[in-house]
Design a protein around this motif. Structure first.
Motif, PDB file in Angstrom:
ATOM      1  N   UNK A  65      43.228  45.277  38.435  1.00  0.00           N
ATOM      2  CA  UNK A  65      43.193  45.597  37.012  1.00  0.00           C
ATOM      3  C   UNK A  65      41.870  45.299  36.354  1.00  0.00           C
ATOM      4  N   UNK A  66      41.848  45.568  35.085  1.00  0.00           N
ATOM      5  CA  UNK A  66      40.656  45.431  34.270  1.00  0.00           C
ATOM      6  C   UNK A  66      40.600  44.073  33.585  1.00  0.00           C
ATOM      7  N   UNK A  79      36.711  49.586  30.243  1.00  0.00           N
ATOM      8  CA  UNK A  79      37.148  50.337  31.416  1.00  0.00           C
ATOM      9  C   UNK A  79      38.599  49.934  31.693  1.00  0.00           C
ATOM     10  N   UNK A  80      39.545  50.534  30.976  1.00  0.00           N
ATOM     11  CA  UNK A  80      40.929  50.069  31.070  1.00  0.00           C
ATOM     12  C   UNK A  80      41.596  50.294  32.425  1.00  0.00           C
ATOM     13  N   UNK A  98      36.633  49.966  42.805  1.00  0.00           N
ATOM     14  CA  UNK A  98      36.668  50.045  41.337  1.00  0.00           C
ATOM     15  C   UNK A  98      35.456  50.783  40.784  1.00  0.00           C
ATOM     16  N   UNK A  99      35.580  51.201  39.548  1.00  0.00           N
ATOM     17  CA  UNK A  99      34.491  51.829  38.811  1.00  0.00           C
ATOM     18  C   UNK A  99      33.414  50.779  38.545  1.00  0.00           C
ATOM     19  N   UNK A 100      32.172  51.075  38.914  1.00  0.00           N
ATOM     20  CA  UNK A 100      31.074  50.129  38.705  1.00  0.00           C
ATOM     21  C   UNK A 100      30.899  49.754  37.234  1.00  0.00           C
ATOM     22  N   UNK A 101      31.252  50.654  36.317  1.00  0.00           N
ATOM     23  CA  UNK A 101      31.105  50.375  34.892  1.00  0.00           C
ATOM     24  C   UNK A 101      31.976  49.210  34.427  1.00  0.00           C
ATOM     25  N   UNK A 102      33.014  48.883  35.181  1.00  0.00           N
ATOM     26  CA  UNK A 102      33.881  47.761  34.803  1.00  0.00           C
ATOM     27  C   UNK A 102      33.128  46.434  34.885  1.00  0.00           C
ATOM     28  N   UNK A 111      36.318  42.710  37.615  1.00  0.00           N
ATOM     29  CA  UNK A 111      37.685  43.201  37.801  1.00  0.00           C
ATOM     30  C   UNK A 111      38.608  42.085  38.294  1.00  0.00           C
ATOM     31  N   UNK A 112      39.878  42.290  38.087  1.00  0.00           N
ATOM     32  CA  UNK A 112      40.908  41.421  38.663  1.00  0.00           C
ATOM     33  C   UNK A 112      41.135  41.893  40.099  1.00  0.00           C
ATOM     34  N   UNK A 113      41.324  40.953  41.014  1.00  0.00           N
ATOM     35  CA  UNK A 113      41.524  41.324  42.422  1.00  0.00           C
ATOM     36  C   UNK A 113      42.641  40.516  43.053  1.00  0.00           C
TER      37      UNK A 113
END
Length: 128
Positions: A73-74, A79-80, A114-118, A121-123
């Motif tokens: 998740x975000x 970046x939702x 994931x999108x690099x723009x984020x 991130x949660x992992x």
């Protein structure tokens, strides 16, 4: 023979559930300047790499450990929905004492999940 196949499938299902139940939660960031690394100097062994935060790092014995990492998740509203749904196996090649997350993933590894723009991130991760 059919009974044996059913038993093996059942064992596989149970093993995968146990593995999922023991996944660790964390945060991941990414970086793109890899050398020199604490573990390998200028000879990075693979493109799918990570630097370990103090949470994971246990000195140079951590070098070469592999972890399976997936985005869950975000952490920001910008970046939702950053996750690709993929899982990546990374090798620890460095130490990141100031990391905000559990792993500072190499850019290729982060982009796979994931999108690099984020940026963060949660992992979920497991040692492979």
């Amino acid at each position: 023979m059919e009974t044996l196949k059913k038993i093996l499938v059942l064992i596989g299902l149970i093993a995968s559930l146990i593995s999922a139940a023991y996944a660790n939660d964390g945060l991941a960031t990414y970086y793109n300047i890899y050398n020199p690394s604490a573990c390998y100097g200028f000879a990075t062994p693979t493109d799918l790499i990570a630097a370990a935060s103090p949470t994971i790092w246990e000195g140079l014995s951590t070098c070469g450990r592999r972890y399976s990492v997936t985005c869950t998740g975000s952490t920001n509203a910008g970046t939702p929905h950053p996750c690709t749904g993929e899982r990546v196996a990374v090798e620890i090649v460095d130490f990141c004492p100031g990391c905000q997350g559990t792993f500072d993933l190499g850019q290729d590894a982060f982009a796979a999940i994931a999108d690099l723009d984020a940026g963060v991130i949660l992992i979920e991760y497991d040692r492979v």
